[in-house]
Design an enzyme around this catalytic site. Structure first.
Site, PDB file in Angstrom:
ATOM      1  N   ASP A  47       9.213   3.957  -1.323  1.00 30.31           N
ATOM      2  CA  ASP A  47       8.331   3.166   0.265  1.00 30.31           C
ATOM      3  C   ASP A  47       6.887   2.916  -0.590  1.00 30.31           C
ATOM      4  O   ASP A  47       6.008   3.107  -0.067  1.00 30.31           O
ATOM      5  CB  ASP A  47       8.295   4.705   1.111  1.00 30.31           C
TER       6      ASP A  47
ATOM      7  N   GLU B 281      -0.056  -1.041   5.544  1.00 29.37           N
ATOM      8  CA  GLU B 281       1.796  -0.145   6.680  1.00 29.37           C
ATOM      9  C   GLU B 281       0.783   0.560   6.763  1.00 29.37           C
ATOM     10  O   GLU B 281       1.793   1.444   7.943  1.00 29.37           O
ATOM     11  CB  GLU B 281       2.430  -0.848   5.935  1.00 29.37           C
ATOM     12  N   GLU B 282       0.176   1.604   5.848  1.00 33.81           N
ATOM     13  CA  GLU B 282       0.413   3.191   5.697  1.00 33.81           C
ATOM     14  C   GLU B 282      -0.404   3.478   6.987  1.00 33.81           C
ATOM     15  O   GLU B 282      -0.127   4.846   7.067  1.00 33.81           O
ATOM     16  CB  GLU B 282       0.567   4.136   4.663  1.00 33.81           C
TER      17      GLU B 282
ATOM     18  N   ASP C 253       0.927  -1.140  -0.009  1.00 30.71           N
ATOM     19  CA  ASP C 253       0.081  -0.098   0.020  1.00 30.71           C
ATOM     20  C   ASP C 253       1.134   0.671   0.115  1.00 30.71           C
ATOM     21  O   ASP C 253       1.849   1.153   0.450  1.00 30.71           O
ATOM     22  CB  ASP C 253      -1.183  -0.210   0.677  1.00 30.71           C
TER      23      ASP C 253
ATOM     24  N   GLU D  13      11.674  -0.931   3.897  1.00 30.94           N
ATOM     25  CA  GLU D  13      11.617   0.238   4.665  1.00 30.94           C
ATOM     26  C   GLU D  13      12.601   0.893   4.137  1.00 30.94           C
ATOM     27  O   GLU D  13      13.930   0.601   4.462  1.00 30.94           O
ATOM     28  CB  GLU D  13      11.149   0.560   5.194  1.00 30.94           C
TER      29      GLU D  13
HETATM   30 ZN   LIG Z   1       6.684   2.060   4.083  1.00 31.89          ZN
END
Ligand SMILES: [Zn+2]
Length: 188
Positions: free
Chosen positions: A109, A141-142, A79, A169
């Protein structure tokens, strides 16, 4: 074994495809997941798909080498954060090269790492793997990090936890061996 140059070309081609999916966290990630699955199918890689609490959001767990616990995992979330209200000078969902750098929403990212994971598969398959190499692809994740939580529960329930995990990351290419931690208080 694919040469480093071929691997880099493959990585960029895969990244171009990955960033074309608008996987802003609010959206389903299933179109991207299905594309990754087709890549894994093309390379005869074993994988399982696991749904999250919301429709259309999935984690993926692929294994190279022996299908068992232990070994090393590479993990990436698929995501990305929204683009609304930001002053993009180009289409954020089209990979653009400028001065030797690649730009798109999520290119760093962290679809770049996910592309590198997928591009490494042919090379990994030439190695005599005595322990598994796990590839994890996660959602959300975000916003909540729930994708990784669901993934860990699922992998535990199938007794396939790796010994080590590399999270791709962005860290300016400096290895970071642990997270500094986080404490959150929610007022009711
Ligand atoms: Zn990330």
């Amino acid at each position: 074994m694919t040469s480093p140059t071929t691997r880099l070309m493959n990585t960029v081609a895969i990244l171009e495809k990955l960033v074309s999916f608008d996987t802003t966290s609010r959206n389903p990630n299933v179109p991207l997941i299905e594309w990754v699955e087709s890549w894994l199918d093309d390379h005869d890689v074993t994988y399982t798909r696991h749904r999250g609490p919301e429709d259309g959001k999935w984690n993926l767990h692929a294994i190279l080498g022996p299908v068992e616990k232990g070994g090393l995992a590479f993990s990436g979330h698929v995501d990305c954060v929204p683009v609304e209200g930001q002053d993009w000078s180009r289409d954020p969902f089209v990979l653009t090269e400028l001065d030797g750098k690649l730009y798109a929403r999520g290119a760093a990212d962290m679809k770049g790492f996910v592309a590198a994971m997928l591009a490494a598969i042919p090379t990994l398959q030439t190695l005599p793997l005595r322990k598994p190499v796990h590839l994890f692809f996660t959602f959300d994740e975000e916003i909540t990090c729930n994708g990784a939580r669901y993934l860990i529960e699922d992998v535990k329930s199938r007794d396939l936890m790796p010994d080590y995990c590399v999270i791709g990351e962005p860290s300016l290419l400096s290895p970071i061996i642990a997270h500094k931690g986080r404490f959150t208080v929610r007022s009711m």
